[in-house]
Motif scaffolding. Structure first.
Motif, PDB file in Angstrom:
ATOM      1  N   GLN A 170      27.244  34.001  31.255  1.00  0.00           N
ATOM      2  CA  GLN A 170      28.594  35.377  31.707  1.00  0.00           C
ATOM      3  C   GLN A 170      29.768  33.934  30.695  1.00  0.00           C
ATOM      4  OE1 GLN A 170      28.957  34.193  36.075  1.00  0.00           O
ATOM      5  NE2 GLN A 170      30.585  33.233  35.259  1.00  0.00           N
ATOM      6  N   GLU A 171      30.937  34.815  31.250  1.00  0.00           N
ATOM      7  CA  GLU A 171      32.378  35.019  30.264  1.00  0.00           C
ATOM      8  C   GLU A 171      33.591  34.968  31.165  1.00  0.00           C
ATOM      9  OE1 GLU A 171      32.691  35.303  25.842  1.00  0.00           O
ATOM     10  OE2 GLU A 171      31.048  33.935  25.931  1.00  0.00           O
ATOM     11  N   THR A 172      34.754  34.546  31.752  1.00  0.00           N
ATOM     12  CA  THR A 172      35.606  35.182  31.969  1.00  0.00           C
ATOM     13  C   THR A 172      36.235  36.399  31.696  1.00  0.00           C
ATOM     14  OG1 THR A 172      36.129  32.829  33.245  1.00  0.00           O
ATOM     15  CG2 THR A 172      37.862  34.250  33.269  1.00  0.00           C
ATOM     16  N   LEU A 173      36.191  36.893  32.288  1.00  0.00           N
ATOM     17  CA  LEU A 173      37.045  38.903  31.618  1.00  0.00           C
ATOM     18  C   LEU A 173      38.395  38.838  32.443  1.00  0.00           C
ATOM     19  CD1 LEU A 173      36.898  40.664  29.764  1.00  0.00           C
ATOM     20  CD2 LEU A 173      35.649  42.457  31.888  1.00  0.00           C
ATOM     21  N   PHE A 174      39.653  39.191  32.152  1.00  0.00           N
ATOM     22  CA  PHE A 174      40.715  39.180  32.534  1.00  0.00           C
ATOM     23  C   PHE A 174      41.563  38.044  32.992  1.00  0.00           C
ATOM     24  CE2 PHE A 174      38.290  43.511  32.944  1.00  0.00           C
ATOM     25  CZ  PHE A 174      38.502  43.787  32.606  1.00  0.00           C
ATOM     26  N   GLY A 175      42.969  38.437  32.928  1.00  0.00           N
ATOM     27  CA  GLY A 175      43.504  37.264  33.950  1.00  0.00           C
ATOM     28  C   GLY A 175      44.419  37.043  34.510  1.00  0.00           C
ATOM     29  N   GLN A 176      45.801  36.868  34.767  1.00  0.00           N
ATOM     30  CA  GLN A 176      46.246  37.252  35.482  1.00  0.00           C
ATOM     31  C   GLN A 176      46.392  38.265  36.530  1.00  0.00           C
ATOM     32  OE1 GLN A 176      50.660  36.638  34.977  1.00  0.00           O
ATOM     33  NE2 GLN A 176      51.260  36.890  36.717  1.00  0.00           N
ATOM     34  N   ASN A 177      45.794  38.119  37.963  1.00  0.00           N
ATOM     35  CA  ASN A 177      45.824  39.626  38.979  1.00  0.00           C
ATOM     36  C   ASN A 177      47.032  39.704  39.017  1.00  0.00           C
ATOM     37  OD1 ASN A 177      45.922  41.085  40.886  1.00  0.00           O
ATOM     38  ND2 ASN A 177      44.216  39.566  41.801  1.00  0.00           N
ATOM     39  N   THR A 178      47.776  41.044  38.845  1.00  0.00           N
ATOM     40  CA  THR A 178      49.318  41.405  38.994  1.00  0.00           C
ATOM     41  C   THR A 178      48.995  42.411  40.029  1.00  0.00           C
ATOM     42  OG1 THR A 178      48.393  43.370  37.847  1.00  0.00           O
ATOM     43  CG2 THR A 178      49.600  41.575  36.412  1.00  0.00           C
ATOM     44  N   GLY A 179      47.642  42.290  40.760  1.00  0.00           N
ATOM     45  CA  GLY A 179      48.523  42.793  42.311  1.00  0.00           C
ATOM     46  C   GLY A 179      47.907  44.194  42.376  1.00  0.00           C
ATOM     47  N   ARG A 180      48.041  44.794  43.759  1.00  0.00           N
ATOM     48  CA  ARG A 180      47.960  46.308  44.004  1.00  0.00           C
ATOM     49  C   ARG A 180      48.855  47.523  42.975  1.00  0.00           C
ATOM     50  NH1 ARG A 180      48.328  48.345  49.288  1.00  0.00           N
ATOM     51  NH2 ARG A 180      50.734  47.042  49.355  1.00  0.00           N
ATOM     52  N   LYS A 181      48.346  48.564  41.966  1.00  0.00           N
ATOM     53  CA  LYS A 181      49.071  48.713  41.221  1.00  0.00           C
ATOM     54  C   LYS A 181      49.966  50.365  42.697  1.00  0.00           C
ATOM     55  CE  LYS A 181      48.412  46.590  37.304  1.00  0.00           C
ATOM     56  NZ  LYS A 181      49.559  46.653  36.101  1.00  0.00           N
ATOM     57  N   THR A 182      49.268  50.537  43.507  1.00  0.00           N
ATOM     58  CA  THR A 182      49.808  51.986  43.877  1.00  0.00           C
ATOM     59  C   THR A 182      48.848  51.837  44.759  1.00  0.00           C
ATOM     60  OG1 THR A 182      50.162  54.312  44.077  1.00  0.00           O
ATOM     61  CG2 THR A 182      48.034  53.224  42.291  1.00  0.00           C
ATOM     62  N   TRP A 183      48.686  53.031  45.835  1.00  0.00           N
ATOM     63  CA  TRP A 183      48.922  52.775  46.900  1.00  0.00           C
ATOM     64  C   TRP A 183      48.326  55.118  46.855  1.00  0.00           C
ATOM     65  CZ3 TRP A 183      52.849  50.876  46.884  1.00  0.00           C
ATOM     66  CH2 TRP A 183      54.086  51.420  47.564  1.00  0.00           C
ATOM     67  N   ARG A 184      48.005  55.394  48.610  1.00  0.00           N
ATOM     68  CA  ARG A 184      48.274  56.477  48.675  1.00  0.00           C
ATOM     69  C   ARG A 184      47.838  56.244  50.216  1.00  0.00           C
ATOM     70  NH1 ARG A 184      42.834  60.542  47.416  1.00  0.00           N
ATOM     71  NH2 ARG A 184      42.036  59.775  49.735  1.00  0.00           N
ATOM     72  N   LYS A 185      48.819  56.899  50.574  1.00  0.00           N
ATOM     73  CA  LYS A 185      49.286  57.563  52.413  1.00  0.00           C
ATOM     74  C   LYS A 185      47.808  58.216  52.652  1.00  0.00           C
ATOM     75  CE  LYS A 185      52.283  58.925  55.988  1.00  0.00           C
ATOM     76  NZ  LYS A 185      53.629  59.266  56.359  1.00  0.00           N
ATOM     77  N   VAL A 186      46.888  58.084  53.966  1.00  0.00           N
ATOM     78  CA  VAL A 186      46.158  58.514  54.185  1.00  0.00           C
ATOM     79  C   VAL A 186      46.478  59.262  56.022  1.00  0.00           C
ATOM     80  CG1 VAL A 186      43.793  58.775  55.421  1.00  0.00           C
ATOM     81  CG2 VAL A 186      43.893  56.873  53.157  1.00  0.00           C
ATOM     82  N   ARG A 187      46.848  60.521  55.909  1.00  0.00           N
ATOM     83  CA  ARG A 187      46.549  60.974  57.149  1.00  0.00           C
ATOM     84  C   ARG A 187      46.118  60.907  57.858  1.00  0.00           C
ATOM     85  NH1 ARG A 187      50.928  65.530  54.638  1.00  0.00           N
ATOM     86  NH2 ARG A 187      51.908  64.869  53.306  1.00  0.00           N
TER      87      ARG A 187
END
Length: 100
Positions: free
Chosen positions: A83-100
């Motif tokens: 098992q190896e670490t993949l991906f570094g810093q979590n940059t948070g949410r990139k986008t979202w979609r409004k659900v009606r």
């Protein structure tokens, strides 16, 4: 994603395996290092190359296809699964979609 490159000599067994990281939103290379290249358990500036080059691929040992689950990648080794670490810093949410 993973790729395999066969040996140059068709009479010799084996392949080189590479794991690549892409930005899921754009399909382009990541803006931050994606692999723990110095094996210190962190993905940070120390995993960059000369002149702060960002590595988006790494050659991996073993056989078969690697599996990425969350922030970890699992590699088939001769006698175990690593098992190896993949991906570094979590940059948070990139986008979202409004659900009606």
């Amino acid at each position: 994603f993973a790729t395999s490159v066969p040996n140059d000599d068709p009479c010799e067994a084996g392949v080189d395996r590479w794991v690549w990281a892409l930005d899921a939103q754009s399909g382009k290379r990541t803006q931050l290092s994606a692999f723990d290249l110095n094996n210190d358990g962190l993905i940070d500036q120390e995993d960059s190359g000369p002149n702060d080059a960002i590595y988006n691929s790494t050659k991996v040992e073993g056989f078969g296809a690697p599996a990425a689950v969350g922030q970890f990648i699992y590699l088939n080794k001769d006698t175990s699964i690593a098992q190896e670490t993949l991906f570094g810093q979590n940059t948070g949410r990139k986008t979202w979609r409004k659900v009606r």
